[in-house]
Design a protein around this motif. Structure first.
Motif, PDB file in Angstrom:
ATOM      1  N   SER A  32       0.823  -1.005   0.029  1.00  0.00           N
ATOM      2  CA  SER A  32      -0.161  -0.065   0.081  1.00  0.00           C
ATOM      3  C   SER A  32       0.758   1.407  -0.229  1.00  0.00           C
ATOM      4  CB  SER A  32      -0.825   0.034   1.157  1.00  0.00           C
ATOM      5  OG  SER A  32      -0.258  -0.134   2.430  1.00  0.00           O
ATOM      6  N   ASN A  33       1.971   1.278   0.427  1.00  0.00           N
ATOM      7  CA  ASN A  33       2.977   2.437   0.289  1.00  0.00           C
ATOM      8  C   ASN A  33       3.916   2.442  -0.811  1.00  0.00           C
ATOM      9  OD1 ASN A  33       2.383   3.249   3.128  1.00  0.00           O
ATOM     10  ND2 ASN A  33       3.184   1.746   3.861  1.00  0.00           N
ATOM     11  N   SER A  34       3.498   1.670  -1.763  1.00  0.00           N
ATOM     12  CA  SER A  34       4.421   1.573  -3.006  1.00  0.00           C
ATOM     13  C   SER A  34       4.199   2.810  -3.913  1.00  0.00           C
ATOM     14  CB  SER A  34       4.082   0.345  -3.902  1.00  0.00           C
ATOM     15  OG  SER A  34       4.362   0.403  -5.102  1.00  0.00           O
ATOM     16  N   LYS A  35       5.031   3.357  -4.419  1.00  0.00           N
ATOM     17  CA  LYS A  35       4.923   4.526  -5.401  1.00  0.00           C
ATOM     18  C   LYS A  35       4.454   4.013  -6.625  1.00  0.00           C
ATOM     19  CE  LYS A  35       7.799   7.676  -7.915  1.00  0.00           C
ATOM     20  NZ  LYS A  35       6.738   8.029  -8.876  1.00  0.00           N
ATOM     21  N   SER A  36       4.412   2.817  -6.944  1.00  0.00           N
ATOM     22  CA  SER A  36       4.149   2.223  -8.281  1.00  0.00           C
ATOM     23  C   SER A  36       2.571   2.162  -8.120  1.00  0.00           C
ATOM     24  CB  SER A  36       4.572   0.847  -8.523  1.00  0.00           C
ATOM     25  OG  SER A  36       6.003   0.883  -8.779  1.00  0.00           O
ATOM     26  N   LEU A  37       2.034   1.724  -6.931  1.00  0.00           N
ATOM     27  CA  LEU A  37       0.734   1.621  -6.699  1.00  0.00           C
ATOM     28  C   LEU A  37      -0.009   3.008  -6.712  1.00  0.00           C
ATOM     29  CD1 LEU A  37      -1.989   0.045  -5.993  1.00  0.00           C
ATOM     30  CD2 LEU A  37      -1.392   0.450  -3.652  1.00  0.00           C
ATOM     31  N   HIS A  38       0.779   3.949  -6.053  1.00  0.00           N
ATOM     32  CA  HIS A  38       0.346   5.531  -6.232  1.00  0.00           C
ATOM     33  C   HIS A  38       0.161   6.146  -7.663  1.00  0.00           C
ATOM     34  CE1 HIS A  38       0.550   9.758  -5.936  1.00  0.00           C
ATOM     35  NE2 HIS A  38      -0.508   9.535  -4.809  1.00  0.00           N
ATOM     36  N   ASP A  39       1.324   5.732  -8.489  1.00  0.00           N
ATOM     37  CA  ASP A  39       1.099   6.181  -9.761  1.00  0.00           C
ATOM     38  C   ASP A  39       0.064   5.378 -10.484  1.00  0.00           C
ATOM     39  OD1 ASP A  39       3.524   7.695  -9.280  1.00  0.00           O
ATOM     40  OD2 ASP A  39       4.964   6.303 -10.099  1.00  0.00           O
ATOM     41  N   PHE A  40      -0.243   4.198 -10.337  1.00  0.00           N
ATOM     42  CA  PHE A  40      -1.205   3.332 -11.202  1.00  0.00           C
ATOM     43  C   PHE A  40      -2.564   4.080 -10.683  1.00  0.00           C
ATOM     44  CE2 PHE A  40      -4.194   0.187 -10.932  1.00  0.00           C
ATOM     45  CZ  PHE A  40      -4.362  -0.421 -12.233  1.00  0.00           C
ATOM     46  N   LEU A  41      -2.871   4.300  -9.335  1.00  0.00           N
ATOM     47  CA  LEU A  41      -4.069   5.031  -9.105  1.00  0.00           C
ATOM     48  C   LEU A  41      -4.572   6.271  -9.435  1.00  0.00           C
ATOM     49  CD1 LEU A  41      -4.417   3.360  -5.574  1.00  0.00           C
ATOM     50  CD2 LEU A  41      -5.475   2.420  -7.675  1.00  0.00           C
ATOM     51  N   THR A  42      -3.286   6.895  -9.585  1.00  0.00           N
ATOM     52  CA  THR A  42      -3.372   8.510  -9.905  1.00  0.00           C
ATOM     53  C   THR A  42      -3.017   8.895 -11.372  1.00  0.00           C
ATOM     54  OG1 THR A  42      -1.443   9.160  -9.192  1.00  0.00           O
ATOM     55  CG2 THR A  42      -3.043   9.048  -7.423  1.00  0.00           C
ATOM     56  N   SER A  43      -2.657   7.994 -12.064  1.00  0.00           N
ATOM     57  CA  SER A  43      -2.164   8.153 -13.419  1.00  0.00           C
ATOM     58  C   SER A  43      -3.366   8.291 -14.271  1.00  0.00           C
ATOM     59  CB  SER A  43      -1.465   7.144 -13.961  1.00  0.00           C
ATOM     60  OG  SER A  43      -1.014   7.264 -15.329  1.00  0.00           O
ATOM     61  N   GLU A  44      -3.085   9.509 -15.004  1.00  0.00           N
ATOM     62  CA  GLU A  44      -3.959   9.925 -16.336  1.00  0.00           C
ATOM     63  C   GLU A  44      -3.619   8.901 -17.488  1.00  0.00           C
ATOM     64  OE1 GLU A  44      -4.609  14.089 -16.770  1.00  0.00           O
ATOM     65  OE2 GLU A  44      -4.908  14.451 -14.662  1.00  0.00           O
ATOM     66  N   GLU A  45      -2.520   8.309 -17.443  1.00  0.00           N
ATOM     67  CA  GLU A  45      -2.273   7.460 -18.848  1.00  0.00           C
ATOM     68  C   GLU A  45      -2.782   6.226 -18.228  1.00  0.00           C
ATOM     69  OE1 GLU A  45       1.796   7.349 -19.608  1.00  0.00           O
ATOM     70  OE2 GLU A  45       2.096   9.757 -19.064  1.00  0.00           O
ATOM     71  N   THR A  46      -2.719   5.259 -19.401  1.00  0.00           N
ATOM     72  CA  THR A  46      -3.499   3.698 -19.403  1.00  0.00           C
ATOM     73  C   THR A  46      -2.059   2.984 -18.861  1.00  0.00           C
ATOM     74  OG1 THR A  46      -4.734   4.220 -21.213  1.00  0.00           O
ATOM     75  CG2 THR A  46      -4.399   2.025 -20.577  1.00  0.00           C
ATOM     76  N   VAL A  47      -2.459   2.393 -17.629  1.00  0.00           N
ATOM     77  CA  VAL A  47      -1.643   1.396 -17.305  1.00  0.00           C
ATOM     78  C   VAL A  47      -2.259  -0.143 -17.014  1.00  0.00           C
ATOM     79  CG1 VAL A  47       0.186   0.991 -15.261  1.00  0.00           C
ATOM     80  CG2 VAL A  47      -0.245   3.253 -15.900  1.00  0.00           C
ATOM     81  N   SER A  48      -1.651  -1.005 -17.259  1.00  0.00           N
ATOM     82  CA  SER A  48      -2.235  -2.281 -17.201  1.00  0.00           C
ATOM     83  C   SER A  48      -1.978  -2.867 -15.768  1.00  0.00           C
ATOM     84  CB  SER A  48      -1.903  -3.142 -18.585  1.00  0.00           C
ATOM     85  OG  SER A  48      -0.920  -3.567 -18.034  1.00  0.00           O
ATOM     86  N   VAL A  49      -2.999  -3.826 -15.396  1.00  0.00           N
ATOM     87  CA  VAL A  49      -2.875  -4.221 -14.052  1.00  0.00           C
ATOM     88  C   VAL A  49      -1.573  -5.165 -14.160  1.00  0.00           C
ATOM     89  CG1 VAL A  49      -3.768  -6.053 -12.496  1.00  0.00           C
ATOM     90  CG2 VAL A  49      -5.474  -4.295 -13.519  1.00  0.00           C
ATOM     91  N   ALA A  50      -1.129  -5.689 -15.255  1.00  0.00           N
ATOM     92  CA  ALA A  50      -0.187  -6.732 -15.454  1.00  0.00           C
ATOM     93  C   ALA A  50       1.109  -5.812 -15.076  1.00  0.00           C
ATOM     94  CB  ALA A  50       0.054  -7.157 -16.891  1.00  0.00           C
ATOM     95  N   GLU A  51       1.084  -4.628 -15.700  1.00  0.00           N
ATOM     96  CA  GLU A  51       2.163  -3.694 -15.438  1.00  0.00           C
ATOM     97  C   GLU A  51       2.358  -3.465 -13.708  1.00  0.00           C
ATOM     98  OE1 GLU A  51       2.977  -0.748 -19.351  1.00  0.00           O
ATOM     99  OE2 GLU A  51       1.042  -0.747 -18.328  1.00  0.00           O
ATOM    100  N   LEU A  52       1.142  -3.055 -13.317  1.00  0.00           N
ATOM    101  CA  LEU A  52       1.353  -2.774 -11.710  1.00  0.00           C
ATOM    102  C   LEU A  52       1.686  -4.169 -11.226  1.00  0.00           C
ATOM    103  CD1 LEU A  52       0.421  -1.225  -9.142  1.00  0.00           C
ATOM    104  CD2 LEU A  52      -1.780  -2.219  -9.386  1.00  0.00           C
TER     105      LEU A  52
END
Length: 70
Positions: A32-52
């Motif tokens: 839950s403290n991951s920058k990757s998670l934060h980026d995934f949840l707040t990104s305006e770009e398309t990010v796949s769950v696989a990338e997360l």
């Protein structure tokens, strides 16, 4: 058997699965403290769950990630 990825039932199934996955990740004490998670949840770009998933896998030890979810 072929599955139509736009079939209403299939889309609802995938939506519920994604919701459960994100809920578990967001409630995990480490992930839950991951920058990757934060980026995934707040990104305006398309990010796949696989990338997360790949990004978050670097935050866990060599133990299988399934050990972190009950």
């Amino acid at each position: 058997m072929t599955i139509d990825r736009f079939d209403r039932e299939f889309v609802l199934f995938r939506e519920r699965a994604l919701s459960r996955f994100l809920s578990k990740v967001c409630n995990h004490p480490i992930l839950s403290n991951s920058k990757s998670l934060h980026d995934f949840l707040t990104s305006e770009e398309t990010v796949s769950v696989a990338e997360l998933w790949v990004a978050l896998s670097f935050f866990v030890t060599l133990e299988p990630i399934s050990l972190y979810f009950h």
